[in-house]
Design a protein around this motif. Structure first.
Motif, mmCIF file in Angstrom:
data_model
loop_
_atom_site.group_PDB
_atom_site.id
_atom_site.type_symbol
_atom_site.label_atom_id
_atom_site.label_comp_id
_atom_site.label_asym_id
_atom_site.label_seq_id
_atom_site.Cartn_x
_atom_site.Cartn_y
_atom_site.Cartn_z
ATOM 1 N N ARG A 84 0.751 -1.073 -0.118
ATOM 2 C CA ARG A 84 0.055 0.061 -0.132
ATOM 3 C C ARG A 84 1.030 1.056 -0.013
ATOM 4 N NH1 ARG A 84 -2.928 -1.478 3.822
ATOM 5 N NH2 ARG A 84 -2.216 -0.270 5.733
ATOM 6 N N HIS A 85 1.957 1.395 0.713
ATOM 7 C CA HIS A 85 2.602 2.430 0.990
ATOM 8 C C HIS A 85 3.904 2.557 0.139
ATOM 9 C CE1 HIS A 85 0.060 3.719 4.334
ATOM 10 N NE2 HIS A 85 0.316 2.650 4.709
ATOM 11 N N ILE A 86 4.384 1.579 -0.390
ATOM 12 C CA ILE A 86 5.756 1.746 -1.486
ATOM 13 C C ILE A 86 5.432 0.854 -2.703
ATOM 14 C CG2 ILE A 86 8.033 0.647 -1.473
ATOM 15 C CD1 ILE A 86 8.244 0.586 1.713
ATOM 16 N N VAL A 87 4.885 0.022 -2.854
ATOM 17 C CA VAL A 87 4.775 -0.761 -4.064
ATOM 18 C C VAL A 87 3.925 -0.186 -4.918
ATOM 19 C CG1 VAL A 87 4.392 -2.898 -5.413
ATOM 20 C CG2 VAL A 87 5.537 -2.904 -3.207
ATOM 21 N N PHE A 88 2.736 0.266 -4.542
ATOM 22 C CA PHE A 88 1.550 0.851 -5.302
ATOM 23 C C PHE A 88 2.117 2.099 -5.725
ATOM 24 C CE2 PHE A 88 -2.363 3.321 -5.721
ATOM 25 C CZ PHE A 88 -2.712 2.436 -6.804
ATOM 26 N N PRO A 89 2.295 3.197 -4.907
ATOM 27 C CA PRO A 89 2.790 4.406 -5.288
ATOM 28 C C PRO A 89 4.028 4.263 -6.222
ATOM 29 C CG PRO A 89 2.591 4.412 -2.852
ATOM 30 C CD PRO A 89 2.429 3.221 -3.198
ATOM 31 N N ALA A 90 4.933 3.556 -6.121
ATOM 32 C CA ALA A 90 6.368 3.487 -6.973
ATOM 33 C C ALA A 90 5.705 2.756 -8.429
ATOM 34 C CB ALA A 90 7.195 2.328 -6.595
ATOM 35 N N ALA A 91 4.458 2.072 -8.407
ATOM 36 C CA ALA A 91 4.236 1.502 -9.748
ATOM 37 C C ALA A 91 3.336 2.488 -10.425
ATOM 38 C CB ALA A 91 3.495 0.028 -9.328
ATOM 39 N N LEU A 92 2.690 3.385 -9.586
ATOM 40 C CA LEU A 92 1.695 4.267 -10.118
ATOM 41 C C LEU A 92 2.021 5.157 -11.693
ATOM 42 C CD1 LEU A 92 0.142 6.440 -7.486
ATOM 43 C CD2 LEU A 92 -0.980 4.758 -8.963
ATOM 44 N N PRO A 93 3.549 5.600 -11.965
ATOM 45 C CA PRO A 93 3.722 6.017 -13.203
ATOM 46 C C PRO A 93 3.584 4.957 -14.180
ATOM 47 C CG PRO A 93 5.476 6.623 -11.452
ATOM 48 C CD PRO A 93 4.483 5.620 -10.956
ATOM 49 N N SER A 94 3.989 3.571 -14.088
ATOM 50 C CA SER A 94 3.703 2.393 -15.192
ATOM 51 C C SER A 94 2.179 2.476 -15.313
ATOM 52 C CB SER A 94 4.323 1.342 -14.629
ATOM 53 O OG SER A 94 5.674 1.478 -14.948
ATOM 54 N N VAL A 95 1.439 2.424 -14.162
ATOM 55 C CA VAL A 95 -0.133 2.354 -14.220
ATOM 56 C C VAL A 95 -0.741 3.296 -14.962
ATOM 57 C CG1 VAL A 95 -2.246 2.442 -12.944
ATOM 58 C CG2 VAL A 95 -0.114 1.103 -12.079
ATOM 59 N N PHE A 96 -0.153 4.632 -15.020
ATOM 60 C CA PHE A 96 -0.884 5.626 -15.547
ATOM 61 C C PHE A 96 -0.597 5.746 -17.152
ATOM 62 C CE2 PHE A 96 -1.516 8.020 -11.664
ATOM 63 C CZ PHE A 96 -3.047 8.263 -11.520
ATOM 64 N N SER A 97 0.708 5.226 -17.553
ATOM 65 C CA SER A 97 1.061 4.699 -18.821
ATOM 66 C C SER A 97 -0.007 3.806 -19.457
ATOM 67 C CB SER A 97 2.471 4.366 -18.815
ATOM 68 O OG SER A 97 3.352 5.454 -18.501
ATOM 69 N N GLY A 98 -0.096 2.837 -18.779
ATOM 70 C CA GLY A 98 -1.188 1.799 -19.177
ATOM 71 C C GLY A 98 -2.401 2.240 -19.378
ATOM 72 N N LEU A 99 -2.749 3.236 -18.333
ATOM 73 C CA LEU A 99 -4.372 3.622 -18.546
ATOM 74 C C LEU A 99 -4.387 4.709 -19.810
ATOM 75 C CD1 LEU A 99 -4.975 4.787 -14.825
ATOM 76 C CD2 LEU A 99 -5.824 2.932 -16.011
ATOM 77 N N ARG A 100 -3.532 5.254 -20.116
ATOM 78 C CA ARG A 100 -3.360 6.222 -21.222
ATOM 79 C C ARG A 100 -3.530 5.289 -22.512
ATOM 80 N NH1 ARG A 100 0.926 10.788 -21.422
ATOM 81 N NH2 ARG A 100 -0.461 11.563 -23.184
ATOM 82 N N ILE A 101 -2.936 4.076 -22.623
ATOM 83 C CA ILE A 101 -2.797 3.226 -23.793
ATOM 84 C C ILE A 101 -4.485 2.631 -23.743
ATOM 85 C CG2 ILE A 101 -2.059 1.169 -24.786
ATOM 86 C CD1 ILE A 101 0.685 1.869 -23.587
#
Length: 274
Positions: free
Chosen positions: A181-198
């Motif tokens: 919740r506090h480390i992995v998810f925030p660190a993954a957010l840039p990749s997640v948003f890239s996927g959301l835009r695609i």
């Protein structure tokens, strides 16, 4: 200094408009040159008139479509955002699980890798059989088209999380749930948003495809229906509408990502200064 900055921004805006304006002028001139019949390649001015009537019911030249643009856009957008929301929730949840747990990865990833190359369009016959001619097959196809970009981007974001941060969190007494919740998810957010835009781009493409076959409303349906009546000005207006809606959806995600990832910009500036 302020004046120079304002002039620079003005020149950049002009620079961005050069290519679109040049394309529109070239298209207008070519359409009016007589090389092709005007009915086959309507000029931008003709498309604009048809689009204006479709939106505002100016003169009735689009007949049954006149003044129905908002309803058609609302119908398509509801399918896009329903399928996109489902794919976002499931893609992020499953991506976090696969990226974090090797056991989950071994169990689920082979099936996903088999399904991933199957084109979403090939699911149309089954979607119609399962859900009938209505919103559900369109939402299902949108989900299929936008699920895998979100899933793979999330997996990538989780797997590339800095292990030093995880070690530090574990040493501080962090449980696996807190680390996620506090480390992995925030660190993954840039990749997640890239996927959301695609994914949002795929979502618009798939809803239009579904509306051509399995639904009787929306921008995709207007595009396909107007083709049968040889109204290519409405066909092009539909294509431009889809492009504009996709652009605005992507822009909304980009702006939201910019607000959520403000910490990333700060760390990037600090890294540059160092």
């Amino acid at each position: 200094m302020t004046r120079n900055c304002a002039l620079l921004r003005f020149y950049r805006r002009i620079e961005r408009a050069l290519v679109p304006v040049a394309l529109l002028i070239g298209w207008e001139l070519f359409s009016r040159s007589g090389v092709l019949p005007p009915a086959l390649l309507p000029a931008p001015s003709q498309v604009l008139l048809a689009w204006a009537d479709w939106v505002f019911a100016t003169d009735g030249n689009t007949q049954t479509y006149s003044g129905h643009w908002l309803q058609d856009v609302a119908a398509s957008a509801s399918r896009v955002f329903a399928g996109f929301a489902i794919s976002t929730v499931l893609g992020i949840a499953l991506g976090m699980a696969i990226g974090w747990s090797r056991t989950v990865e071994r169990l689920i990833e082979p099936v996903l890798q088999i399904l991933r190359p199957v084109p979403p369009v090939s699911w149309i016959p089954l979607a119609i059989i399962w859900f009938g001619i209505a919103n559900k097959p369109a939402i299902f196809l949108v989900f299929l088209g936008s699920f895998f970009p979100v899933l793979l981007s999330t997996i990538h974001g989780v797997k590339t999380c800095d292990r030093n941060l995880l070690r530090a969190g574990a040493m501080a007494g962090g449980t696996p749930g807190k680390l996620l919740r506090h480390i992995v998810f925030p660190a993954a957010l840039p990749s997640v948003f890239s996927g959301l835009r695609i994914a949002i781009g795929s979502a618009w493409m798939l809803t239009v495809t579904a509306e051509m076959v399995a639904v009787k409303s929306g921008v995709g349906y207007v595009l396909w229906d107007s083709y049968y009546f040889l109204r290519y000005d409405i066909v092009i207006a539909s294509m431009v509408s889809i492009g504009l809606l996709g652009f605005l959806s992507d822009l909304a995600i980009k702006l939201f990502a910019g607000r959520v990832l403000r910490w990333q910009r700060g760390s990037t500036l600090q890294a540059k200064e160092a």
